[in-house]
Design a protein around this motif. Sequence first.
Motif, PDB file in Angstrom:
ATOM      1  N   SER A 277      50.183  39.086  56.311  1.00  0.00           N
ATOM      2  CA  SER A 277      49.172  38.136  56.796  1.00  0.00           C
ATOM      3  C   SER A 277      49.472  37.566  58.182  1.00  0.00           C
ATOM      4  N   GLU A 278      50.384  38.225  58.892  1.00  0.00           N
ATOM      5  CA  GLU A 278      50.742  37.750  60.238  1.00  0.00           C
ATOM      6  C   GLU A 278      50.720  38.926  61.200  1.00  0.00           C
ATOM      7  N   TRP A 279      50.174  38.681  62.400  1.00  0.00           N
ATOM      8  CA  TRP A 279      50.112  39.736  63.402  1.00  0.00           C
ATOM      9  C   TRP A 279      51.461  39.914  64.086  1.00  0.00           C
ATOM     10  N   LYS A 280      51.918  41.186  64.153  1.00  0.00           N
ATOM     11  CA  LYS A 280      53.150  41.538  64.860  1.00  0.00           C
ATOM     12  C   LYS A 280      52.811  42.580  65.923  1.00  0.00           C
ATOM     13  N   GLU A 281      53.474  42.494  67.067  1.00  0.00           N
ATOM     14  CA  GLU A 281      53.203  43.471  68.118  1.00  0.00           C
ATOM     15  C   GLU A 281      53.997  44.746  67.878  1.00  0.00           C
ATOM     16  N   VAL A 282      53.365  45.883  68.147  1.00  0.00           N
ATOM     17  CA  VAL A 282      54.047  47.177  68.066  1.00  0.00           C
ATOM     18  C   VAL A 282      54.771  47.399  69.393  1.00  0.00           C
ATOM     19  N   LEU A 283      56.084  47.534  69.321  1.00  0.00           N
ATOM     20  CA  LEU A 283      56.923  47.669  70.517  1.00  0.00           C
ATOM     21  C   LEU A 283      57.582  49.045  70.558  1.00  0.00           C
ATOM     22  N   ILE A 284      58.239  49.330  71.662  1.00  0.00           N
ATOM     23  CA  ILE A 284      58.950  50.598  71.831  1.00  0.00           C
ATOM     24  C   ILE A 284      60.446  50.338  71.804  1.00  0.00           C
ATOM     25  N   ASP A 285      61.162  51.138  70.993  1.00  0.00           N
ATOM     26  CA  ASP A 285      62.593  50.967  70.791  1.00  0.00           C
ATOM     27  C   ASP A 285      63.293  52.306  71.018  1.00  0.00           C
ATOM     28  N   ILE A 286      64.592  52.279  71.301  1.00  0.00           N
ATOM     29  CA  ILE A 286      65.381  53.499  71.431  1.00  0.00           C
ATOM     30  C   ILE A 286      65.609  54.086  70.037  1.00  0.00           C
ATOM     31  N   ASP A 287      65.427  55.386  69.917  1.00  0.00           N
ATOM     32  CA  ASP A 287      65.614  56.079  68.644  1.00  0.00           C
ATOM     33  C   ASP A 287      66.878  56.937  68.740  1.00  0.00           C
ATOM     34  N   ASP A 288      67.991  56.410  68.226  1.00  0.00           N
ATOM     35  CA  ASP A 288      69.267  57.125  68.315  1.00  0.00           C
ATOM     36  C   ASP A 288      69.357  58.307  67.358  1.00  0.00           C
ATOM     37  N   ASP A 289      68.461  58.369  66.373  1.00  0.00           N
ATOM     38  CA  ASP A 289      68.527  59.440  65.379  1.00  0.00           C
ATOM     39  C   ASP A 289      67.731  60.675  65.792  1.00  0.00           C
TER      40      ASP A 289
ATOM     41  N   PHE B 250      46.523  36.940  72.718  1.00  0.00           N
ATOM     42  CA  PHE B 250      45.349  37.798  72.538  1.00  0.00           C
ATOM     43  C   PHE B 250      44.730  37.769  71.147  1.00  0.00           C
ATOM     44  N   LEU B 251      45.455  37.292  70.139  1.00  0.00           N
ATOM     45  CA  LEU B 251      44.949  37.392  68.769  1.00  0.00           C
ATOM     46  C   LEU B 251      44.540  36.061  68.162  1.00  0.00           C
ATOM     47  N   ASP B 252      44.524  35.016  68.950  1.00  0.00           N
ATOM     48  CA  ASP B 252      44.075  33.709  68.461  1.00  0.00           C
ATOM     49  C   ASP B 252      42.557  33.630  68.592  1.00  0.00           C
ATOM     50  N   ASP B 253      41.877  34.424  67.762  1.00  0.00           N
ATOM     51  CA  ASP B 253      40.431  34.555  67.852  1.00  0.00           C
ATOM     52  C   ASP B 253      39.870  34.800  66.455  1.00  0.00           C
ATOM     53  N   GLU B 254      38.689  34.304  66.226  1.00  0.00           N
ATOM     54  CA  GLU B 254      38.071  34.424  64.901  1.00  0.00           C
ATOM     55  C   GLU B 254      37.893  35.869  64.462  1.00  0.00           C
ATOM     56  N   ARG B 255      37.620  36.764  65.403  1.00  0.00           N
ATOM     57  CA  ARG B 255      37.313  38.144  65.016  1.00  0.00           C
ATOM     58  C   ARG B 255      38.508  38.883  64.435  1.00  0.00           C
ATOM     59  N   PHE B 256      39.734  38.328  64.573  1.00  0.00           N
ATOM     60  CA  PHE B 256      40.915  39.004  64.050  1.00  0.00           C
ATOM     61  C   PHE B 256      41.343  38.479  62.672  1.00  0.00           C
TER      62      PHE B 256
ATOM     63  N   GLU C 214      44.082  47.511  69.009  1.00  0.00           N
ATOM     64  CA  GLU C 214      44.527  47.721  70.385  1.00  0.00           C
ATOM     65  C   GLU C 214      43.763  46.783  71.309  1.00  0.00           C
ATOM     66  N   ILE C 215      44.479  46.173  72.224  1.00  0.00           N
ATOM     67  CA  ILE C 215      43.859  45.271  73.192  1.00  0.00           C
ATOM     68  C   ILE C 215      44.369  45.638  74.586  1.00  0.00           C
ATOM     69  N   SER C 216      43.448  45.693  75.544  1.00  0.00           N
ATOM     70  CA  SER C 216      43.794  46.059  76.916  1.00  0.00           C
ATOM     71  C   SER C 216      43.464  44.916  77.868  1.00  0.00           C
ATOM     72  N   PRO C 217      44.440  44.073  78.189  1.00  0.00           N
ATOM     73  CA  PRO C 217      44.195  42.988  79.146  1.00  0.00           C
ATOM     74  C   PRO C 217      43.766  43.497  80.519  1.00  0.00           C
ATOM     75  N   ASP C 218      44.293  44.656  80.930  1.00  0.00           N
ATOM     76  CA  ASP C 218      43.894  45.214  82.224  1.00  0.00           C
ATOM     77  C   ASP C 218      42.415  45.579  82.231  1.00  0.00           C
ATOM     78  N   SER C 219      41.906  46.069  81.084  1.00  0.00           N
ATOM     79  CA  SER C 219      40.478  46.370  80.996  1.00  0.00           C
ATOM     80  C   SER C 219      39.660  45.103  81.191  1.00  0.00           C
TER      81      SER C 219
ATOM     82  N   ALA D  80      54.668  36.757  72.744  1.00  0.00           N
ATOM     83  CA  ALA D  80      53.771  35.985  73.612  1.00  0.00           C
ATOM     84  C   ALA D  80      52.394  36.637  73.666  1.00  0.00           C
ATOM     85  N   ALA D  81      52.374  37.990  73.672  1.00  0.00           N
ATOM     86  CA  ALA D  81      51.103  38.702  73.700  1.00  0.00           C
ATOM     87  C   ALA D  81      50.311  38.463  72.415  1.00  0.00           C
ATOM     88  N   THR D  82      51.010  38.397  71.290  1.00  0.00           N
ATOM     89  CA  THR D  82      50.340  38.128  70.015  1.00  0.00           C
ATOM     90  C   THR D  82      49.607  36.792  70.066  1.00  0.00           C
TER      91      THR D  82
END
Length: 286
Positions: A157-169, A191-197, A207-212, A186-188
């Motif tokens: 029930s909580e929004w988490k951002e999908v990040l990129i990590d090093i994959d040693d395996d 950008f996600l403090d909105d009724e539609r989410f 997916e959200i594109s601030p540059d767009s 901070a991005a969460t």
Amino acid sequence: MLGDVFGKQGDFITSPEISQVFGELCGIWYLTEWMRLGKPEKTQIIEFGPGRGTLMNDMLRALSHFPHFYKTITDIRLIEASPGLRKMQRAALVKGSEDKDVLRQDKGSGIETITRDDGITISWCDGIELVPDQWSFVMAHEFFDALPIHIFEKVESEWKEVLIDIDDDNKKEYNFRFITSAQPTAATKAFLDDERFKSFKDGDRVEISPDSWNYIHAIAQYLDRNGGTGLVIDYGQDYIQGHTLRAIKNHKIIHPMSDPGTADLSADVDFAYLKQVIKERSGKLV
């Protein structure tokens, strides 16, 4: 930025490179808009991400058959970051110019300019904020799908951002992986403090594109201030989407983490989001 990514020897193909009819139809659309909007005496055309210049070249060739409109076109403004693509666009739009030192440069703004034999001025600049105010048409074909995105997943029930990590395996295919953040980022919060989410369920991704947002807001401001209209053609839907990030290399879909920096990355466009920004800025429907 590496060079020519289009065509058989590149990574992908776009509609203007398949058939000249695509660009010709776009040109005719602008012709009908010019007539609908009162036939202004001067027309400026602004294109974001003009590729090889094929689309603009096809548009101008088609429009040249309608002299009453064509004679109003004074300037073509190309928003392009790649020096290599700028050279291709120049060769496509101004025949023989690659053999001549006729490119003028405004050192203050970095704008490069050249004038065609038919009197139309072609200019290259880094952003619409450098384009002079004038009644204009805007074209953005397969531009917004190439802009950066943030991906979020709802977990417990909580929004988490999908990040990129090093994959040693995994050292054979790619050394990176997607993970979800341990805490809201901070991005969460931004950008996600909105009724539609709030209606999304656990496991859903968006997916959200601030540059767009920034680009379409700048375009809407420009057109609202100067008059004109715009056309956005891209891959996407009329609603927010989940994980559509993809990479294309040598005309094949590959994992986005494979060989970073050498493959074309894109994500589907949320057209409802773009239209919302335009309506909020200008109050006009699209």
